[in-house]
Structure formats: structure tokens, C-alpha cells
Motif scaffolding. Structure first.
Motif, PDB file in Angstrom:
ATOM      1  N   ALA A  89    -141.809  97.938  74.052  1.00 48.25           N
ATOM      2  CA  ALA A  89    -141.151  97.584  72.798  1.00 48.25           C
ATOM      3  C   ALA A  89    -140.448  96.249  72.965  1.00 48.25           C
ATOM      4  CB  ALA A  89    -140.164  98.672  72.382  1.00 48.25           C
ATOM      5  N   ARG A  90    -139.996  95.707  71.866  1.00 47.09           N
ATOM      6  CA  ARG A  90    -139.278  94.435  71.918  1.00 47.09           C
ATOM      7  C   ARG A  90    -138.026  94.534  71.054  1.00 47.09           C
ATOM      8  NH1 ARG A  90    -143.551  93.868  68.396  1.00 47.09           N
ATOM      9  NH2 ARG A  90    -143.065  92.974  66.334  1.00 47.09           N
ATOM     10  N   TYR A  91    -137.062  93.650  71.345  1.00 48.56           N
ATOM     11  CA  TYR A  91    -135.801  93.599  70.619  1.00 48.56           C
ATOM     12  C   TYR A  91    -135.698  92.275  69.879  1.00 48.56           C
ATOM     13  CZ  TYR A  91    -134.049  97.698  73.127  1.00 48.56           C
ATOM     14  OH  TYR A  91    -133.866  98.958  73.628  1.00 48.56           O
ATOM     15  N   THR A  92    -135.015  92.311  68.745  1.00 49.44           N
ATOM     16  CA  THR A  92    -134.772  91.074  67.997  1.00 49.44           C
ATOM     17  C   THR A  92    -133.745  90.213  68.722  1.00 49.44           C
ATOM     18  OG1 THR A  92    -133.051  92.166  66.688  1.00 49.44           O
ATOM     19  CG2 THR A  92    -135.288  92.181  65.798  1.00 49.44           C
ATOM     20  N   THR A  93    -133.677  88.956  68.320  1.00 50.36           N
ATOM     21  CA  THR A  93    -132.684  88.009  68.833  1.00 50.36           C
ATOM     22  C   THR A  93    -131.552  87.877  67.826  1.00 50.36           C
ATOM     23  OG1 THR A  93    -134.426  86.802  69.999  1.00 50.36           O
ATOM     24  CG2 THR A  93    -132.338  85.665  69.653  1.00 50.36           C
ATOM     25  N   MET A  94    -130.348  87.809  68.310  1.00 46.95           N
ATOM     26  CA  MET A  94    -129.159  87.685  67.458  1.00 46.95           C
ATOM     27  C   MET A  94    -128.848  86.196  67.288  1.00 46.95           C
ATOM     28  SD  MET A  94    -125.517  89.623  68.114  1.00 46.95           S
ATOM     29  CE  MET A  94    -124.247  89.726  66.849  1.00 46.95           C
ATOM     30  N   VAL A  95    -128.917  85.713  66.036  1.00 43.48           N
ATOM     31  CA  VAL A  95    -128.712  84.294  65.752  1.00 43.48           C
ATOM     32  C   VAL A  95    -127.546  84.167  64.775  1.00 43.48           C
ATOM     33  CG1 VAL A  95    -129.717  82.190  64.819  1.00 43.48           C
ATOM     34  CG2 VAL A  95    -131.155  83.807  66.091  1.00 43.48           C
ATOM     35  N   VAL A  96    -126.518  83.397  65.159  1.00 41.70           N
ATOM     36  CA  VAL A  96    -125.331  83.251  64.321  1.00 41.70           C
ATOM     37  C   VAL A  96    -125.538  82.125  63.316  1.00 41.70           C
ATOM     38  CG1 VAL A  96    -124.147  81.620  65.849  1.00 41.70           C
ATOM     39  CG2 VAL A  96    -122.810  83.141  64.373  1.00 41.70           C
ATOM     40  N   ASP A  97    -125.051  82.343  62.099  1.00 41.09           N
ATOM     41  CA  ASP A  97    -125.097  81.308  61.066  1.00 41.09           C
ATOM     42  C   ASP A  97    -123.719  80.763  60.743  1.00 41.09           C
ATOM     43  OD1 ASP A  97    -127.844  81.467  60.757  1.00 41.09           O
ATOM     44  OD2 ASP A  97    -127.719  83.057  59.253  1.00 41.09           O
ATOM     45  N   GLY A  98    -122.660  81.473  61.117  1.00 33.58           N
ATOM     46  CA  GLY A  98    -121.325  80.993  60.836  1.00 33.58           C
ATOM     47  C   GLY A  98    -120.270  81.815  61.549  1.00 33.58           C
ATOM     48  N   ILE A  99    -119.148  81.157  61.888  1.00 29.69           N
ATOM     49  CA  ILE A  99    -118.032  81.815  62.552  1.00 29.69           C
ATOM     50  C   ILE A  99    -116.763  81.458  61.816  1.00 29.69           C
ATOM     51  CG2 ILE A  99    -116.723  82.062  64.703  1.00 29.69           C
ATOM     52  CD1 ILE A  99    -119.179  81.281  66.252  1.00 29.69           C
ATOM     53  N   SER A 100    -115.916  82.444  61.565  1.00 23.68           N
ATOM     54  CA  SER A 100    -114.634  82.200  60.911  1.00 23.68           C
ATOM     55  C   SER A 100    -113.564  83.040  61.595  1.00 23.68           C
ATOM     56  CB  SER A 100    -114.703  82.562  59.419  1.00 23.68           C
ATOM     57  OG  SER A 100    -115.033  83.934  59.252  1.00 23.68           O
ATOM     58  N   THR A 101    -112.312  82.617  61.412  1.00 21.01           N
ATOM     59  CA  THR A 101    -111.180  83.338  62.009  1.00 21.01           C
ATOM     60  C   THR A 101    -110.231  83.772  60.905  1.00 21.01           C
ATOM     61  OG1 THR A 101    -109.913  81.310  62.348  1.00 21.01           O
ATOM     62  CG2 THR A 101    -111.362  82.036  64.143  1.00 21.01           C
ATOM     63  N   SER A 102    -109.460  84.830  61.184  1.00 21.45           N
ATOM     64  CA  SER A 102    -108.489  85.319  60.214  1.00 21.45           C
ATOM     65  C   SER A 102    -107.417  86.109  60.952  1.00 21.45           C
ATOM     66  CB  SER A 102    -109.164  86.208  59.148  1.00 21.45           C
ATOM     67  OG  SER A 102    -109.774  87.325  59.765  1.00 21.45           O
ATOM     68  N   ASN A 103    -106.358  86.458  60.218  1.00 21.37           N
ATOM     69  CA  ASN A 103    -105.272  87.279  60.757  1.00 21.37           C
ATOM     70  C   ASN A 103    -104.691  86.687  62.045  1.00 21.37           C
ATOM     71  OD1 ASN A 103    -105.934  88.966  58.674  1.00 21.37           O
ATOM     72  ND2 ASN A 103    -107.027  90.444  59.947  1.00 21.37           N
ATOM     73  N   SER A 104    -104.642  85.352  62.126  1.00 22.28           N
ATOM     74  CA  SER A 104    -104.163  84.725  63.346  1.00 22.28           C
ATOM     75  C   SER A 104    -102.640  84.754  63.391  1.00 22.28           C
ATOM     76  CB  SER A 104    -104.667  83.286  63.425  1.00 22.28           C
ATOM     77  OG  SER A 104    -104.178  82.662  64.585  1.00 22.28           O
ATOM     78  N   SER A 105    -102.106  85.413  64.411  1.00 25.65           N
ATOM     79  CA  SER A 105    -100.659  85.481  64.584  1.00 25.65           C
ATOM     80  C   SER A 105    -100.362  85.703  66.051  1.00 25.65           C
ATOM     81  CB  SER A 105    -100.064  86.613  63.734  1.00 25.65           C
ATOM     82  OG  SER A 105    -100.374  87.875  64.301  1.00 25.65           O
ATOM     83  N   ARG A 106     -99.064  85.851  66.360  1.00 24.24           N
ATOM     84  CA  ARG A 106     -98.684  86.133  67.736  1.00 24.24           C
ATOM     85  C   ARG A 106     -99.040  87.561  68.142  1.00 24.24           C
ATOM     86  NH1 ARG A 106     -97.946  81.358  67.252  1.00 24.24           N
ATOM     87  NH2 ARG A 106     -96.177  80.122  68.039  1.00 24.24           N
ATOM     88  N   LEU A 107     -99.258  88.426  67.162  1.00 27.96           N
ATOM     89  CA  LEU A 107     -99.522  89.831  67.471  1.00 27.96           C
ATOM     90  C   LEU A 107    -100.961  90.248  67.235  1.00 27.96           C
ATOM     91  CD1 LEU A 107     -96.383  91.695  66.079  1.00 27.96           C
ATOM     92  CD2 LEU A 107     -96.819  90.867  68.373  1.00 27.96           C
ATOM     93  N   ALA A 108    -101.719  89.506  66.474  1.00 29.32           N
ATOM     94  CA  ALA A 108    -103.077  89.936  66.140  1.00 29.32           C
ATOM     95  C   ALA A 108    -103.948  88.736  65.836  1.00 29.32           C
ATOM     96  CB  ALA A 108    -103.055  90.902  64.954  1.00 29.32           C
ATOM     97  N   GLY A 109    -105.246  88.956  65.959  1.00 34.17           N
ATOM     98  CA  GLY A 109    -106.221  87.930  65.627  1.00 34.17           C
ATOM     99  C   GLY A 109    -107.574  88.548  65.399  1.00 34.17           C
ATOM    100  N   SER A 110    -108.440  87.832  64.650  1.00 31.92           N
ATOM    101  CA  SER A 110    -109.760  88.362  64.325  1.00 31.92           C
ATOM    102  C   SER A 110    -110.751  87.222  64.222  1.00 31.92           C
ATOM    103  CB  SER A 110    -109.711  89.146  63.006  1.00 31.92           C
ATOM    104  OG  SER A 110    -110.985  89.611  62.649  1.00 31.92           O
ATOM    105  N   ILE A 111    -111.953  87.447  64.759  1.00 31.06           N
ATOM    106  CA  ILE A 111    -113.052  86.477  64.662  1.00 31.06           C
ATOM    107  C   ILE A 111    -114.215  87.178  63.979  1.00 31.06           C
ATOM    108  CG2 ILE A 111    -114.671  85.028  65.919  1.00 31.06           C
ATOM    109  CD1 ILE A 111    -112.644  84.806  68.160  1.00 31.06           C
ATOM    110  N   THR A 112    -114.755  86.536  62.922  1.00 32.00           N
ATOM    111  CA  THR A 112    -115.877  87.102  62.182  1.00 32.00           C
ATOM    112  C   THR A 112    -117.087  86.197  62.323  1.00 32.00           C
ATOM    113  OG1 THR A 112    -114.396  88.145  60.575  1.00 32.00           O
ATOM    114  CG2 THR A 112    -116.699  87.858  59.929  1.00 32.00           C
ATOM    115  N   THR A 113    -118.213  86.803  62.690  1.00 26.35           N
ATOM    116  CA  THR A 113    -119.475  86.068  62.774  1.00 26.35           C
ATOM    117  C   THR A 113    -120.471  86.697  61.816  1.00 26.35           C
ATOM    118  OG1 THR A 113    -120.319  87.459  64.567  1.00 26.35           O
ATOM    119  CG2 THR A 113    -119.090  85.498  65.195  1.00 26.35           C
ATOM    120  N   HIS A 114    -121.364  85.873  61.295  1.00 22.96           N
ATOM    121  CA  HIS A 114    -122.452  86.387  60.460  1.00 22.96           C
ATOM    122  C   HIS A 114    -123.728  85.624  60.794  1.00 22.96           C
ATOM    123  CE1 HIS A 114    -122.554  82.914  57.653  1.00 22.96           C
ATOM    124  NE2 HIS A 114    -121.241  82.850  57.897  1.00 22.96           N
TER     125      HIS A 114
END
Length: 964
Positions: A687-712
Motif C-alpha cells: 500500500a502507499r500513503y499520501t504526502t502531507m503538503v501545507v498551504d498556509g500557517i497561522s498563529t493565534s491565542n499567543s500569550s505568556r500562558l498559551a499559544g496555538s499554531i494552525t496549518t492547512h
């Protein structure tokens, strides 16, 4: 036409030493029918001789006027010379099994109508008596096979046997059935004498009648008229259904129970996929099933069995605590169940508790192949264990002719043993003295394959929804007990007056109703009912909150209370408006920007079964953590435990590293596995697996206590995108777990195939790493390719470990020594949004998985009250490897809590001693079994009246009863 000179059956073998017992299905049925047909009394009376057998492949028939019956498996041996010889000697050759209509009765009719003397002899023969002769033929064959299997030569007095056989046939043809039966009895006794020469102990025979919704009517009623002992497999649901639809059958079963002719086996309310569910669901099903069966029949089942797959290493300990006398360590479903070392085993669970069990799967009473091998199977068991047990399972009234022959043999004596029921079996069977222990890898469930084959809706997310609902209901139970204890303590201290207006009992009843509905919806055709339970549980939680004593009044502030319903310490994160602060000094804020509006992050540490109260007050904009680094920097998330880097090319997790370390602990990607062929054992190379290709990266909820990175981006097969993805990775300070929120959008048609799926892929460096997953709530090592893990998968490498919190997603595949696929979409799965967790060095992963899936109890606004303390605990458990799975409060006539039942589960496989401390003084405490029966009193600390101690073994589920 003259009388038959003799009647023979052609067998494919040189002698009875190599009699072909390996045949199955129609071949076995034809062979047995052909063998026993020549034992019909009309044929024996007309020939005046006992039947005999001929070797397939001979060219000549020795005698005139001979009847030769040829079974299906020997038809190929009928050469031209044999047929010419048959014609010369006026022999009658009858082939059997060439058509579906070739039953044994049709074969006998053809044999009798081919001879006028046999026709005349048959006129006065009772049909039931004729069947007794056929049963004798079956018995003769099986005794000869058994004798040779045990390496003995036949000691049968053939002349005497043949004389009595012919005399019995002549008496039957003369219309003297009593004389014929007396002679048949002598024949059966002669066979018993031969068998007793080398094995005087009687085998044990058990008839297991299966019951379903479609067999509760006429077929079951007819089954209840049999004369031998048998067993009924019933669930609690079926017992209740039977009482509603067939009341006469209930009366008849009660009569048979009183006469000890029937035993009820089973014990579950319904046969759910227990290995995918919690231990509490199994306990509920056992308790409810035994209650329903007792209500219907006036007796409890003492032997456990389930038809559908569902055995697990945790089950023996649960059955032993429910006082089951024995169990059948097998199912009648697909999947893999390990075979015991003998027919009778001591089935030992992972908690070292054990129960006597039948180690082999029952034979099908409709399978002629199983009856063809009866003598061989008994001989093999005698050879290995010196005792033989044969269990035959079937639906009511649906058995093959050879099984009916076996029943008739039983009526003439104990040649193959007597039919007994399971209660008698486990009362008399010997204890092997050692246990058979199996781990989770030894059981291979068929759930995924069955779900895909049947196009079951949401085979993955329905289990995830189950665990989410289960933990929320568990939280409601804990909150209710904590509220009741705190209310009594305040009433006792005079801070408030006692009240009986709080509807504690009605809330408990509503929780129990929701738990029952949870179990029912888990196995329903449409799992949407699981989602429908969520708002009902939220409404119930709001009601239970009203039982919590209110905090002290503070007109200038907004009071809040956070309650931890877990028995382990938790750090909880929430947000408030930016221009506010907390009165407690140990709670630190940090500002964050969200949609252009300023908010404040808070992280609160709450003790196990404890609470924290605080006030939120307006304040200036001051960042008390300005000297601390932010959690999010570029594509890197980090807190005090580890740092996580997101890959800017794929959008997955590139690395997870400890601070100061250079080794990458784990990497993560999303993929679609594209199968090249439909096979359940398809390997990675095909069998074969697909390749993961990113089209964009964004950040949110950036603080001293929390952070988040979103990719699509896209999941690409060559140049073709087969799916779109979006993945958000979030991290908070104070919590060693990163949250993964995943969304998948499939492009194009989807193939429903066992090997075609969307998965979350983990990869690590060390091939020697150990993989550990939960089996229900217990820790088990994983070595199999396919495995189940509904809460966590831990990869332990040297001194570090990384744990995937699966969020209830059940099915996983170890595609190599360094990679695991966790299935997100397969078959008819409709969900496209998923939540996973990735933790580093979680010492107690089962506890972490429960806390991660259990929502916090947060009182947004609290009115006036009498609480003086702002922080505290209500129950304390000093062992972190102990998971509290169930609470049940006991109330007195004044609606004040007077006791509590606590069910615990050890999760790490380590024995120890647990100290339970309570806010209220403990009057007495006892260890009880899962049925609530007292086992022993627990020691209380004389100087500490609110403390009790209980010992436990590794992986044990145990229950404690406390009087307050």
C-alpha cells in the motif's frame, strides 16, 4: 427380488484406522448418513446380518444381492470394473449426496424400496425405534474411532454384538418394539464395555441452546419439551422480552429449573463491544442482566457466556466478584480468542483473580463435521487431559441428524457420557491448580471488520462519543457526592441549617437512567443518540451544581468556584475580561489578543476531589509575567515541560524535544492510506500513503500562558489531492499535553475498505521502544499489528515517554516497529473533526486521559453563602495509580449523606495500599464485592477518624463501602 445378502457402505480408506474424519459440511453429512443408513432395522432384518463396510477403490463385489451405499466422498472411487462386478452380482449401488435433496431419510427410502423383503420388514417398524438403530450405528463408528485414537485395539465381542443386533432388527420387524429395545440396550452395553476397558471415566456432554429475538416463539417452546438436560443462553433483555411475548415458556422454564433439567447461562443485560468500553459499562451490564434474569425466572445465572465477541483480560476478576461459578472462555463470533491449555482451565485475569472456565469453543450441533469427529475429539482430550468435555451449541430445534443420534445414545446409557448442564459441570469438574493467563494481544476483535462489512454508521466516532459521555456522567456522580458531603459538613458546623429539599435521590436516578441509555445507544444502529445525550447531561450538571454550597458574599466582585471531580490534581485554564484580576496571589494572569478584544488567561491548580474559590475584580492592565517567555515563538510552542516544532513543509509536528535535549521524541503527520488490494492482512509494502503538503500557517491565542499554531493544506497522492486538512496544535503552561484539533475534508469518492483509511501517524526513532495501550482502564503492552486503545497509547523510549491521548478513537495499527497509524476515517465514518492529545512523560497516562476528556466544573457566578475556606478537598486518595470509576452516595431520611460507595481501578499493574481520607468522620468502612456483598472490614486510624486503608492488587477493580 430376493433378500439383501448384506448391506455395506463404501468408505474412502483402507480400514477404520484411517477413517476420514477430516471432512466438513455436506461431505461429512453424507458420510455419516451413508454409514448409519445401513443400520436401519428393515435392512438388517432382510439380510439377517450386521452391516459392514467396504474399502473404496476395490474392483470386485464378493457376494450376490448386496446393497452398497456410496457416500459423496467415495463416489470418485466407483470405477468401471466395480460397476461391472455390481451388475454381475445383482448388487444395488446407491450414491448419496450428489443433490441437496439427498437426506438420510431419502437414502433409506431408496434402499428399502429397492428390495421387496426390506419393504415388508419395514411395515411394522416404529419410526422412532428405527432411529435408535441408526443411533447405534453412529455410536459403533465413534467408539471404534475413539479406540484407535487412544492407540488400543478393539475389544468388542463382535459375534455377540452382531447376534443381538440382528435379533433386535427381527423383533422390530415383527412388531415387538420392547424386545427390540432390550436387545439394543445389550448392544449399547457391549460398546460401553469396550470403551470402559481403556477409559472408564464418562465424558461430559453439554447442550447449549442459543436464544435470539427471532427464536422466542414456537421454536423455543418446542425446544423446552426435550427430555435431556440442556442450557439456555439468555441476556437480561431477552429474558424480559420473553416474559412479554411468551408467558407459557416462562412457566415451563421455571418448571425445568425446579427439576434441575435446565440451567440459564449468560449474565449480561446486552452483549455490547465491552473491550472498547469502560469497566463500568461491563459491571452495569452484569448487574442489570443478573437482576433481569432473576426477576423473570427467580434464579441468577451462575455461569457466564456471551455469543458475540467481547472477552478481555479484565473479565475474570469481575466475574469472580459477581460470584459466578464458572465461565466459557470462548464466543461464537468472528475474531480471535486464545485457546486454553485443556478443556477445563483456571482463567486468570490481569488482576490475578481467577475463575474456573471451559477452555474450548463449543461445537456447532448443526455441523455434521463436528459429530463426525466426536470420537476423535473425545480421544484427543482424554489423551491430553484425561478428561473430555463436549459442548454443542445450536438455535432452538436446529440440529443435524447425527446430533439427534447422540441424544438417542444418551437415552440408552452413558456410552459418551450424560448430558448435564453447566452448573453441574462446574460443581464437579476438577481444579487444574494453575491458571491460564492471557493478555490483550491474545484477543483479536472483529469489530472493525464487521463494521466495514455491514456499513455500520460511524464505527469510530460512536466509541469516542461513548467515552466523552461516560466521563461527563462520571463527573456528575463525583460532583453530587462532593456537594452532599460539603453540605453536611456545613450543616454540622453550624454554617448552614440542614435541609431535605435538595433532590439528591432524583439526581442519582437521572444519572442511572442516562447511563443505561448510554449503553443502549453505543450499540444502536444510528449512534446519533449519543450526541443527543450531551445537552441532557449539561442540563443535569447545572441541576447538580445547585446542590453545591455557595461562596461568601463579595458585593464588589464576582465570585467563582472551580471544582475538580477527578481524584488527581489538575491544572485548569480559562479566560476572563482583560481588565480584571484575581484575589488569590497564587493565580497568575497574562494578557492575550483575540479578535481585537483583550482577554486574560488564567491557570488554576485544583486538588483531587477539591475546589478553589476566588473573586474577579477590576484592575489595571499589568502583566505580572512580563519577564517570562511567551509560549509561541515563530513555529515553536514551548512550556516548562517540552518544546514542539511544527513542520513548515508538511504542516505536521516535526519534533517534540525536552529542554536541553537534542533527541526528537516523536513526529506526527496526517495521511490517507491507499490500499492496492482488499485484504485484512495487507502489509505496508503493498500500500502507499499520501504526502502531507501545507498551504498556509497561522498563529493565534499567543500569550505568556498559551499559544496555538494552525496549518492547512492537502493530502496528496502523487499529483492528486485526495483530502484537505486543517490542524491546530495548542499548548498551555502548567500542562504537559499539547492539544491537536484536526479537520479532514475528503475529495472525490471514498472506498469502504479495511485497509483504506485516513489516519494520524506517529513516528519515533528507537526500534526498541515499548508500546503500551489501555485495555479498558488497565495498562497492557502491545505487540500485535492491529490493536485497540480508547484512551491512550504510550511509547516508552529509554527514560522518556510520549503518550497519544486518543480521545476515544479505538482502532490503531502498528505498521512498523517505529510507526503507528491511528484511524480517523474508515468505512462509513461520517465525522470529520477530531481531537487528540500529545503528552510528554505522563507518569499516569490513564489518569491523564480521563482528566483530559473530563470537562471542568466552573461556577461562573456564585451567590451569597457560608463557605469560609477558599480552597480545599473533600476526598483524598494517596495513590495516583488509582482511578475512581464510580461513586454512589447513601442518604438518610433527612436527605443528608450517610455513606458512600466508591469503586476504584488500579491502572499501572502495581499492588499497594490505598488510604482514603474524607472531609467527614468515617464511622466504619468495608471492602465489598461488585454485587455489594460484604467481604471484610477495613482498618480505621484511631487518631484520624476520617481515614480508612485498603489493600489492592495490580489492575484490580475493587469497591469500598464507607459509613459517615
Amino acid at each position: 427380488m430376493k433378500n439383501y445378502n448384506c448391506c455395506s457402505v463404501l468408505i474412502p480408506g483402507h480400514s477404520l484406522d484411517d477413517f476420514p474424519t477430516h471432512h466438513l459440511g455436506n461431505d461429512a453429512e453424507s458420510l455419516l448418513a451413508s454409514w448409519s443408513a445401513v443400520w436401519h432395522p428393515a435392512l438388517i432384518a432382510s439380510s439377517g446380518k450386521a452391516p459392514r463396510w467396504l474399502r473404496a477403490g476395490i474392483d470386485e463385489i464378493e457376494s450376490e444381492q448386496q446393497l452398497v451405499i456410496v457416500p459423496r466422498v467415495a463416489c470418485h472411487a466407483l470405477n468401471e470394473k466395480f460397476m461391472q462386478s455390481a451388475n454381475r452380482h445383482a448388487a444395488v449401488v446407491i450414491r448419496h449426496g450428489e443433490h441437496e435433496s439427498d437426506t438420510r431419510s431419502v437414502l433409506i427410502e431408496r434402499a428399502i424400496t429397492s428390495n421387496a423383503a426390506a419393504q415388508a420388514a419395514n411395515q411394522k417398524i416404529d419410526s422412532q425405534l428405527a432411529n435408535d438403530f441408526l443411533a447405534l450405528g453412529f455410536a459403533y463408528l465413534q467408539v471404534q474411532i475413539m479406540t484407535r485414537q487412544l492407540r488400543y485395539s478393539s475389544n468388542l465381542n463382535e459375534p455377540a454384538f452382531n447376534d443381538h443386533l440382528v435379533t433386535a432388527a427381527i423383533a422390530a420387524a415383527a412388531g415387538q418394539p420392547d424386545s427390540a429395545r432390550r436387545e439394543l440396550t445389550v448392544c449399547f452395553d457391549l460398546l460401553s464395555n469396550e470403551k470402559n476397558n481403556y477409559y472408564p471415566v464418562q465424558p461430559k456432554l453439554l447442550d447449549l441452546v442459543l436464544v435470539a429475538e427471532t427464536t422466542l416463539g414456537k421454536s423455543l417452546t418446542q425446544q423446552l419439551d426435550v427430555s435431556h438436560a440442556f442450557n439456555l443462553l439468555l441476556t437480561g433483555n431477552l429474558a424480559t422480552r420473553l416474559a412479554d411475548t411468551n408467558a407459557p415458556a416462562i412457566v415451563r422454564i421455571r418448571e425445568l429449573l425446579d427439576r434441575k433439567q435446565v440451567a440459564i447461562v449468560g449474565g449480561l443485560q446486552a452483549e455490547l463491544p465491552d473491550p472498547l468500553l469502560s469497566t463500568e459499562t461491563t459491571i452495569r451490564q452484569l448487574a442489570q442482566g443478573r437482576q433481569a434474569i432473576t426477576k423473570t425466572f427467580g434464579t441468577q445465572p451462575s455461569v457466564f457466556f456471551r455469543r458475540r465477541f467481547g472477552l478481555s483480560p479484565s473479565l475474570p476478576g469481575l466475574l469472580e466478584q459477581f460470584d459466578f461459578a464458572g465461565a466459557i472462555h470462548a464466543t461464537l463470533d468472528d475474531g480471535k480468542v486464545p485457546i486454553g491449555s485443556s478443556s477445563n482451565i483456571r482463567w486468570t485475569g490481569i488482576d490475578t483473580q481467577s475463575i474456573s472456565a471451559l477452555g474450548y469453543a463449543p461445537h456447532s450441533a448443526t455441523d455434521s463435521g463436528a459429530l463426525l469427529r466426536l470420537g476423535l475429539s473425545i480421544g484427543e482430550q482424554i489423551d491430553s487431559a484425561h478428561v473430555a468435555t463436549m459442548v454443542f451449541a445450536h438455535w432452538p430445534g436446529r440440529v443435524c441428524e447425527s446430533f439427534q443420534d447422540l441424544l438417542r445414545c444418551n437415552a440408552y446409557g452413558s456410552l459418551f457420557g450424560r448430558f448435564i448442564h453447566f452448573e453441574d459441570y462446574f460443581e464437579t469438574v476438577y481444579d487444574p491448580g494453575f491458571g491460564d493467563t492471557f493478555n490483550a494481544d491474545d484477543y483479536r476483535s472483529p469489530y472493525l471488520q464487521q463494521a466495514i462489512t455491514s456499513q455500520q454508521l460511524n464505527p469510530l466516532s460512536r466509541i469516542a462519543d461513548y467515552w466523552s459521555v461516560h466521563y461527563q456522567l462520571s463527573s456528575c456522580r463525583a460532583l453530587l457526592v462532593q456537594s452532599a458531603c460539603l453540605s453536611r459538613q456545613l450543616a454540622k458546623s453550624g454554617s448552614s441549617s440542614p435541609t431535605d429539599s435538595t433532590p439528591w435521590s432524583s439526581w442519582i436516578a437521572e444519572i442511572e437512567t442516562l447511563e443505561t441509555r448510554l449503553d443502549q445507544q453505543t450499540d444502536a444502529t444510528d449512534p446519533a443518540g449519543l450526541q443527543n445525550l450531551m445537552p441532557e447531561i449539561a442540563a443535569l450538571r447545572q441541576q447538580v451544581k445547585t446542590g453545591w454550597p455557595t461562596a461568601s458574599s463579595a458585593p464588589e466582585s464576582t465570585r467563582r468556584c472551580v471544582v475538580n471531580t477527578s481524584n488527581a490534581k489538575r491544572r485548569l485554564r480559562f479566560t476572563t475580561p482583560a481588565s480584571s484580576s484575581l484575589t488569590r496571589k497564587d493565580i497568575a494572569p497574562s494578557f492575550m489578543a483575540d479578535s481585537g478584544q483583550q482577554q486574560t488567561d488564567w491557570i488554576v491548580e485544583v486538588a483531587g476531589n477539591g475546589f478553589v474559590e476566588f473573586s474577579i475584580q477590576p484592575t489595571g492592565t499589568r502583566d505580572v509575567l512580563r519577564a517570562e517567555p511567551a509560549v509561541l515563538i515563530d513555529n515553536l510552542l514551548r512550556n516548562e515541560y517540552f518544546e514542539l516544532q511544527v513542520d513548515q513543509v508538511t504542516g505536521g509536528i516535526r519534533s517534540v524535544q525536552l529542554h536541553g535535549g537534542r533527541q526528537n521524541l516523536i513526529s506526527q503527520q496526517l495521511a490517507v492510506r491507499i490500499s492496492n488490494r482488499r485484504s485484512t492482512d495487507e502489509r505496508l509494502s503493498t500500500a502507499r500513503y499520501t504526502t502531507m503538503v501545507v498551504d498556509g500557517i497561522s498563529t493565534s491565542n499567543s500569550s505568556r500562558l498559551a499559544g496555538s499554531i494552525t496549518t492547512h493544506g492537502r493530502l496528496v497522492d502523487g499529483q492528486i489531492a485526495v483530502a484537505n486538512f486543517q490542524q491546530s496544535v495548542s499548548l498551555s503552561r502548567g500542562v504537559p499535553i499539547a492539544d491537536l484539533d484536526i479537520e479532514i475534508e475528503l475529495i472525490g469518492p471514498w472506498r469502504s475498505d479495511f485497509n483504506h483509511y485516513v489516519c494520524n501517524r506517529l513516528a519515533w526513532k528507537e526500534e526498541s521502544a515499548q508500546v503500551i495501550a489501555n485495555d479498558q482502564e488497565a495498562r497492557q503492552f502491545v505487540a500485535a499489528d492491529w490493536f485497540q486503545a480508547t484512551n491512550f497509547i504510550a511509547i516508552e523510549q529509554a527514560d522518556q515517554s510520549v503518550t497519544l491521548l486518543t480521545g476515544g478513537l479505538p482502532f490503531h495499527r502498528r505498521v512498523s516497529r517505529r510507526m503507528i497509524d491511528s484511524l480517523l476515517i474508515v468505512g462509513n465514518e461520517q465525522r470529520r473533526q477530531f481531537r487528540l492529545g500529545l503528552g510528554v512523560d505522563l507518569r499516569y497516562p490513564m489518569m491523564a486521559a480521563k482528566n483530559w476528556m473530563t470537562p471542568i466544573v466552573n461556577f461562573d457566578s456564585v451567590a451569597n453563602g457560608q463557605l469560609a475556606d477558599e480552597r480545599g478537598w473533600l476526598f483524598h486518595f494517596d495513590c495516583k495509580n488509582i482511578l475512581i470509576t464510580w461513586w454512589q452516595p447513601v442518604f438518610d431520611s433527612n436527605s443528608q449523606i450517610s455513606g458512600v460507595q466508591i469503586r476504584c481501578r488500579e491502572t499501572e499493574g502495581r499492588a499497594g495500599q490505598l488510604t482514603i481520607r474524607c472531609l467527614l468522620p468515617i464511622v466504619s468502612a468495608a471492602r465489598v464485592n461488585l454485587a455489594g456483598v460484604f467481604l471484610r472490614a477495613l482498618d480505621l486510624e484511631s487518631t484520624l477518624p476520617n481515614q480508612a486503608t485498603v489493600e489492592f492488587s495490580g489492575n484490580e477493580c475493587f469497591q469500598v463501602s464507607i459509613n459517615l
